[in-house]
Structure formats: C-alpha cells, structure tokens
Design a protein around this motif. Structure first.
Motif, PDB file in Angstrom:
ATOM      1  N   ASP A   1       8.770   9.979  -8.015  1.00 56.04           N
ATOM      2  CA  ASP A   1       8.118  10.758  -6.958  1.00 56.04           C
ATOM      3  C   ASP A   1       6.835  10.043  -6.569  1.00 56.04           C
ATOM      4  OD1 ASP A   1       9.990  12.910  -7.008  1.00 56.04           O
ATOM      5  OD2 ASP A   1       8.993  13.715  -8.783  1.00 56.04           O
ATOM      6  N   ILE A   2       6.515  10.040  -5.292  1.00 60.18           N
ATOM      7  CA  ILE A   2       5.285   9.411  -4.822  1.00 60.18           C
ATOM      8  C   ILE A   2       4.135  10.400  -4.954  1.00 60.18           C
ATOM      9  CG2 ILE A   2       4.156   8.209  -2.905  1.00 60.18           C
ATOM     10  CD1 ILE A   2       6.656   6.828  -4.016  1.00 60.18           C
ATOM     11  N   PRO A   3       3.025  10.016  -5.594  1.00 57.94           N
ATOM     12  CA  PRO A   3       1.897  10.950  -5.743  1.00 57.94           C
ATOM     13  C   PRO A   3       1.194  11.196  -4.411  1.00 57.94           C
ATOM     14  CG  PRO A   3       1.268   8.772  -6.507  1.00 57.94           C
ATOM     15  CD  PRO A   3       2.739   8.689  -6.196  1.00 57.94           C
ATOM     16  N   MET A   4       0.542  12.352  -4.314  1.00 58.55           N
ATOM     17  CA  MET A   4      -0.203  12.674  -3.094  1.00 58.55           C
ATOM     18  C   MET A   4      -1.480  11.857  -2.988  1.00 58.55           C
ATOM     19  SD  MET A   4       0.179  16.822  -2.854  1.00 58.55           S
ATOM     20  CE  MET A   4      -0.821  16.844  -1.373  1.00 58.55           C
ATOM     21  N   ASP A   5      -2.119  11.595  -4.116  1.00 60.92           N
ATOM     22  CA  ASP A   5      -3.398  10.891  -4.145  1.00 60.92           C
ATOM     23  C   ASP A   5      -3.165   9.401  -4.396  1.00 60.92           C
ATOM     24  OD1 ASP A   5      -5.940   9.936  -4.508  1.00 60.92           O
ATOM     25  OD2 ASP A   5      -6.498  11.363  -6.075  1.00 60.92           O
ATOM     26  N   PRO A   6      -3.603   8.521  -3.507  1.00 57.22           N
ATOM     27  CA  PRO A   6      -3.433   7.077  -3.733  1.00 57.22           C
ATOM     28  C   PRO A   6      -4.039   6.584  -5.044  1.00 57.22           C
ATOM     29  CG  PRO A   6      -4.046   7.486  -1.447  1.00 57.22           C
ATOM     30  CD  PRO A   6      -4.167   8.802  -2.171  1.00 57.22           C
ATOM     31  N   ASP A   7      -5.151   7.190  -5.480  1.00 55.74           N
ATOM     32  CA  ASP A   7      -5.755   6.765  -6.743  1.00 55.74           C
ATOM     33  C   ASP A   7      -4.839   7.062  -7.929  1.00 55.74           C
ATOM     34  OD1 ASP A   7      -8.036   5.616  -5.734  1.00 55.74           O
ATOM     35  OD2 ASP A   7      -9.222   7.445  -5.861  1.00 55.74           O
ATOM     36  N   THR A   8      -4.034   8.118  -7.818  1.00 61.52           N
ATOM     37  CA  THR A   8      -3.061   8.412  -8.869  1.00 61.52           C
ATOM     38  C   THR A   8      -2.034   7.296  -8.956  1.00 61.52           C
ATOM     39  OG1 THR A   8      -3.339  10.798  -8.585  1.00 61.52           O
ATOM     40  CG2 THR A   8      -1.340  10.066  -9.692  1.00 61.52           C
ATOM     41  N   PHE A   9      -1.645   6.763  -7.811  1.00 58.15           N
ATOM     42  CA  PHE A   9      -0.731   5.620  -7.795  1.00 58.15           C
ATOM     43  C   PHE A   9      -1.342   4.440  -8.541  1.00 58.15           C
ATOM     44  CE2 PHE A   9       0.576   1.572  -6.013  1.00 58.15           C
ATOM     45  CZ  PHE A   9       1.960   1.654  -6.026  1.00 58.15           C
ATOM     46  N   ILE A  10      -2.627   4.198  -8.324  1.00 57.04           N
ATOM     47  CA  ILE A  10      -3.315   3.082  -8.988  1.00 57.04           C
ATOM     48  C   ILE A  10      -3.326   3.293 -10.495  1.00 57.04           C
ATOM     49  CG2 ILE A  10      -5.535   1.913  -9.253  1.00 57.04           C
ATOM     50  CD1 ILE A  10      -6.077   2.607  -6.278  1.00 57.04           C
TER      51      ILE A  10
ATOM     52  N   ASP B   1       8.256  10.585   2.344  1.00 56.68           N
ATOM     53  CA  ASP B   1       7.188   9.913   1.600  1.00 56.68           C
ATOM     54  C   ASP B   1       6.466   8.835   2.397  1.00 56.68           C
ATOM     55  OD1 ASP B   1       7.710  11.323  -0.830  1.00 56.68           O
ATOM     56  OD2 ASP B   1       9.408   9.984  -1.211  1.00 56.68           O
ATOM     57  N   VAL B   2       6.905   8.549   3.590  1.00 54.04           N
ATOM     58  CA  VAL B   2       6.394   7.391   4.335  1.00 54.04           C
ATOM     59  C   VAL B   2       4.882   7.454   4.520  1.00 54.04           C
ATOM     60  CG1 VAL B   2       6.444   6.158   6.543  1.00 54.04           C
ATOM     61  CG2 VAL B   2       8.582   6.936   5.479  1.00 54.04           C
ATOM     62  N   ASN B   3       4.360   8.618   4.889  1.00 50.91           N
ATOM     63  CA  ASN B   3       2.907   8.736   5.105  1.00 50.91           C
ATOM     64  C   ASN B   3       2.123   8.519   3.810  1.00 50.91           C
ATOM     65  OD1 ASN B   3       3.153   9.220   7.845  1.00 50.91           O
ATOM     66  ND2 ASN B   3       3.206  11.450   7.614  1.00 50.91           N
ATOM     67  N   ARG B   4       2.682   8.945   2.700  1.00 57.85           N
ATOM     68  CA  ARG B   4       2.010   8.722   1.409  1.00 57.85           C
ATOM     69  C   ARG B   4       1.965   7.221   1.083  1.00 57.85           C
ATOM     70  NH1 ARG B   4       4.107  13.554  -2.700  1.00 57.85           N
ATOM     71  NH2 ARG B   4       3.483  15.317  -1.370  1.00 57.85           N
ATOM     72  N   ILE B   5       3.029   6.523   1.368  1.00 63.13           N
ATOM     73  CA  ILE B   5       3.066   5.078   1.117  1.00 63.13           C
ATOM     74  C   ILE B   5       2.054   4.359   1.994  1.00 63.13           C
ATOM     75  CG2 ILE B   5       4.481   2.998   1.344  1.00 63.13           C
ATOM     76  CD1 ILE B   5       5.123   4.632  -1.119  1.00 63.13           C
ATOM     77  N   ILE B   6       1.941   4.763   3.237  1.00 64.45           N
ATOM     78  CA  ILE B   6       0.956   4.162   4.140  1.00 64.45           C
ATOM     79  C   ILE B   6      -0.459   4.379   3.599  1.00 64.45           C
ATOM     80  CG2 ILE B   6      -0.084   4.325   6.445  1.00 64.45           C
ATOM     81  CD1 ILE B   6       2.731   4.989   7.510  1.00 64.45           C
ATOM     82  N   ALA B   7      -0.736   5.598   3.101  1.00 67.75           N
ATOM     83  CA  ALA B   7      -2.058   5.902   2.543  1.00 67.75           C
ATOM     84  C   ALA B   7      -2.332   5.054   1.301  1.00 67.75           C
ATOM     85  CB  ALA B   7      -2.151   7.387   2.208  1.00 67.75           C
ATOM     86  N   ILE B   8      -1.310   4.858   0.472  1.00 63.52           N
ATOM     87  CA  ILE B   8      -1.474   4.034  -0.734  1.00 63.52           C
ATOM     88  C   ILE B   8      -1.758   2.587  -0.350  1.00 63.52           C
ATOM     89  CG2 ILE B   8      -0.234   3.033  -2.703  1.00 63.52           C
ATOM     90  CD1 ILE B   8       1.207   5.791  -2.937  1.00 63.52           C
ATOM     91  N   GLU B   9      -0.999   2.050   0.606  1.00 60.31           N
ATOM     92  CA  GLU B   9      -1.206   0.665   1.031  1.00 60.31           C
ATOM     93  C   GLU B   9      -2.579   0.466   1.656  1.00 60.31           C
ATOM     94  OE1 GLU B   9       3.358  -0.892   1.829  1.00 60.31           O
ATOM     95  OE2 GLU B   9       2.237  -0.007   3.495  1.00 60.31           O
ATOM     96  N   ASP B  10      -3.051   1.467   2.383  1.00 59.07           N
ATOM     97  CA  ASP B  10      -4.408   1.392   2.943  1.00 59.07           C
ATOM     98  C   ASP B  10      -5.445   1.375   1.822  1.00 59.07           C
ATOM     99  OD1 ASP B  10      -3.448   1.357   5.509  1.00 59.07           O
ATOM    100  OD2 ASP B  10      -3.801   3.490   5.891  1.00 59.07           O
ATOM    101  N   ARG B  11      -5.217   2.184   0.786  1.00 55.16           N
ATOM    102  CA  ARG B  11      -6.175   2.278  -0.327  1.00 55.16           C
ATOM    103  C   ARG B  11      -6.236   0.989  -1.131  1.00 55.16           C
ATOM    104  NH1 ARG B  11      -9.490   2.034  -3.583  1.00 55.16           N
ATOM    105  NH2 ARG B  11     -10.121   3.532  -5.201  1.00 55.16           N
ATOM    106  N   ILE B  12      -5.092   0.378  -1.407  1.00 57.38           N
ATOM    107  CA  ILE B  12      -5.071  -0.815  -2.257  1.00 57.38           C
ATOM    108  C   ILE B  12      -5.252  -2.095  -1.448  1.00 57.38           C
ATOM    109  CG2 ILE B  12      -3.632   0.312  -3.989  1.00 57.38           C
ATOM    110  CD1 ILE B  12      -1.224  -1.171  -2.920  1.00 57.38           C
ATOM    111  N   GLY B  13      -5.195  -1.989  -0.136  1.00 54.80           N
ATOM    112  CA  GLY B  13      -5.436  -3.153   0.710  1.00 54.80           C
ATOM    113  C   GLY B  13      -4.332  -4.185   0.689  1.00 54.80           C
TER     114      GLY B  13
END
Length: 432
Positions: A333-342, A365-377
């Motif tokens: 499952d993709i987390p809501m918070d990008p920092d949780t992904f990290i 999940d697409v919007n969550r993935i976009i947010a994660i990619e923005d967070r990690i650069g």
C-alpha cells in the motif's frame, strides 16, 4: 576525531563499544557526543536510519551517569514498542559492566510488573509515551514514587522526535513533561531522520544552549534524500491482483533468497497477507499494533534470525528498527505521507549496502506517487521484471484460493471483532 576516547568517553564505555564491535564513530556521533558530553548542550541530531543515532545520545548520558550512578538519570521516549526494546537492549549492553538498571515501559506488557520495576529506582527508563503517561497518572508516592524520581532526572531524549511531536502523542507528552525538571535543569536531546519545523522550534530563542547537527540536510552525497545504494521501482497493477503479483515477485529467481519487508496501511491487510503467504509455503511473519506484545517480540526475533525471510508490517516497523540484512522493501500500500515512504525505504540499503524498494501502484495511488517523487526529488523506475501472462499462468489461481481461505478463517475467528475490542482498550489510557 578517530576514536570514542577522543570524543571524551571514559575507558569503560569505549571498551563496551569495542566489545560490541563498534570501534569508529560515525559522523553524527563525532559531532554530537562532544557537544552533549563536554559542552553540556541540548542537541537536535538529524541523520538517516542506520547512522548510529542511538549511540550518539546513549554514550554521553551513560558517561555522565557513571560519575554518580544512583537514582533515575535519564528518560528516553520513542514512538513504538519495538524501537523502545531495541534502545533498552543497547543501554543494557553498553552499561553491562557498571550494573546498570534499565526499565522498559511499553504497552502490552504486565502493568503491575512494570510498577514493581519502577519502584526499584532504575537508572534509565526507555518508554513509549502512552504507557509512561498512564504510570504517571496513577503514581503512588508510597510505592512507585515515579513522579519524584522523574523530577530529578538529568536527561530527556525524544527519539524519532518528528513523530513524537505530532498530535498523536501530544496529550501523553504533556503529561510526562509537566513532571520533569525545568528545561534549564536538564539536557534535552532530540534525534530523528527527519528534522521538521516542530523539532526545530524547540531550539528557537535558545541557540546558545542548543546544538543542531543535520548530516547534509539528511541527504546523500549527491544531494538526494534517498541513498545512492537504494533502487526505487514502481509497478502499475489492478487492485484485485496485487496478492498474485506479490507472490510472483517474492518467489522469483531475483528475490527468492532475499529478506523482504512488505508494508501495508491496515492491520487487516497485514493479517490476510500473512495467512495467504503462509498457505503458499513462504517463511513469513508479521508485525502490527493489534498483536499481543509477546507475539510482536517473537515475530521480530524470527525475522532478525532469518527463521522468517518475509516480514509483513504496518508502519510500526517503518522507523528506527535495526534489521541490517533486509534486501527489499515492498510498499504493498502506498502511504499518504511522503516522509513515511522515506522511513519505510530506510529499512533497506543501510550502511552502504544495496537494496530495492518496490511500490505497488493502483490508479488511485497516482497522486501519492507524484507527491513522493516531489518530496525525494527523483523519479522511480518502472519495474519490468514481471509479465502479466506469467503471473496469470503461475500464480493467480493458487494465490486467489489461498486468499479466499485466509479471509474465511479470519471471519470465522472474528479477527475484525478482536481488532475492534483492542481499539476500545487502547482508548482507555493504556495506549502505547
């Protein structure tokens, strides 16, 4: 500085570290230990998981304690039971030659036994906020006398400080901190992989007494939040075949020998996947908040000992746990918070080792993935080692059958009811 003795630690502590095969200080240790120990500073330390943050705060505390080893000296608060246990084990190992007394105060353990332990005047308390707050609220001055002990401590540590300083722990932290010595009568140490504005705010207006060190803004040498040894992949799949793809991947030639953590957002999914994979002869175990504490402890031990090669978990396993052999993390499952992904991804590719992180992405999940990619650069790479026809041919039917049997058994055992009952208990002051 190339040795722990040069950082100011006493010989006995340097010897303890050497016995644990820890001989060379890491960057976070080199910068923080002298400031805490020799300059008496409060500290905010930011570094990736696996960089040695526990040693960075434990050794100066133990060094100061050894000068007068009596009474409660320090309190370490951390968000999960497993992380608290891991920290307590390190304190015990480091202070073994000095007859150290460490109390582990977490939910899920015998409350009366903990009361007796607290009344024996431990030198250090390692705790989750909910359970310690409950002990404070019910403190008996004639037996435990916990509040009186806490009012005399010299160190307060918030480990995984960014998470502890969220609304989730606000009430319990308030209960604890109001019985501690004033800020100018104790040292406060905050360590985390993610230094948030809330963490930084604790040092505002007090810069002379606070030392803040963040390793390259917690980024890798190339400026990335994600280490260069970690490969990030995604795979687009429909929701209803996720289990079949999961089984196909973890039994593929590429990952058949890998130690894997699978992260899910809900305990119900963790339990369903554990049962399903077990029926398919995978050496699997699980970790989530609805498990009895002894089961949680045993599960983690089985995974660390490689008795189980797959751990399915909620985010109770996403922070701080030292499991160095993990070769792959799967975000089922993709987390809501990008920092949780990290934090989840930080379970692999530790200490310079290579590791893979694979995210299962459904249309929602697409919007969550976009947010994660923005967070990690950085962008994830599409995982192209699996084909739909192979999954359908090899895995779909037997995985679907195992899943159906698992769900039926969970319903028969009332897993949802048990989870609801546990939630009701958690709402009564016995939180962890």
């Amino acid at each position: 500085m190339s040795s722990f003795k040069q950082l100011g630690l006493p010989n006995w502590l340097a010897d303890s570290l050497n016995a644990m095969r820890i001989t060379t200080p890491t960057e976070i240790q080199r910068h923080c230990i002298p400031e805490i120990l020799l300059n008496g500073k409060n500290c905010i330390g930011g570094a990736k998981t696996g960089s040695g943050k526990t040693i960075a705060f434990a050794t100066p505390m133990l060094s100061q304690w050894s000068k007068d080893p009596s009474g409660l000296f320090g309190l370490v608060l951390t968000p999960t039971r497993e992380l608290a246990q891991q920290i307590a084990e390190q304190f015990v190992a480091l202070g073994a030659n000095m007859n150290i007394r460490v109390s582990l105060i977490v939910g899920g353990e015998n409350y009366i036994k903990q009361n007796i332990e607290l009344s024996s005047k431990p030198h250090f308390i390692i705790a989750t906020p909910g359970r310690l707050a409950h002990h404070i609220i019910n403190d008996d001055p004639l037996t435990t006398n916990l509040i009186n002990s806490l009012q005399r401590l010299k160190f307060l540590v918030l480990d995984e400080a960014d998470f502890l300083l969220t609304e989730t722990f606000a009430s319990d932290l308030q209960t604890i901190i109001k019985v501690l010595p004033q800020k100018n009568k104790r040292q406060t140490l905050l360590f985390t992989a993610t230094i948030t504005d809330q963490v930084k705010s604790l040092s505002s207006g007090d810069t002379e007494k606070f030392f803040t060190y963040e390793i390259n803004n917690s980024k890798d040498n190339d400026g990335s939040i994600i280490p260069s040894t970690l490969s990030l992949y995604y795979i687009m799949i429909p929701e209803h075949v996720k289990e079949a793809y999961l089984y196909h991947i973890i039994t593929s030639t590429q990952y058949l020998e890998s130690t894997i953590i699978i992260f899910c957002n809900r305990t119900h999914i963790v339990e369903m996947l554990r049962r399903t994979l077990y029926k398919l002869d995978i050496r699997v175990t699980s970790l989530h908040s609805q498990m009895p504490q002894q089961e949680r402890t045993n599960s983690l031990h089985r995974f660390r000992a490689n008795v189980a090669r797959v751990l399915i978990a909620t985010d109770v396993a996403s922070r701080g746990l030292d499991i160095p052999q993990v070769g792959m993390v799967i975000n089922y499952d993709i987390p809501m918070d990008p920092d949780t992904f990290i934090h989840r991804s930080g379970r692999t590719a530790r200490a310079g080792k290579n590791g893979d992180s694979l995210s299962f992405v459904t249309p929602k999940d697409v919007n969550r993935i976009i947010a994660i990619e923005d967070r990690i650069g950085m962008k994830m790479t599409e995982f192209n080692q699996i084909y739909d026809t192979a999954v359908i041919k090899k895995s779909l039917n037997k995985v679907t059958r195992a899943k159906r049997e698992s769900i039926m058994m969970m319903e028969k055992e009332g897993f949802g009811e048990r989870r609801s009952n546990q939630r009701s208990k958690n709402n009564k002051s016995l939180r962890s």
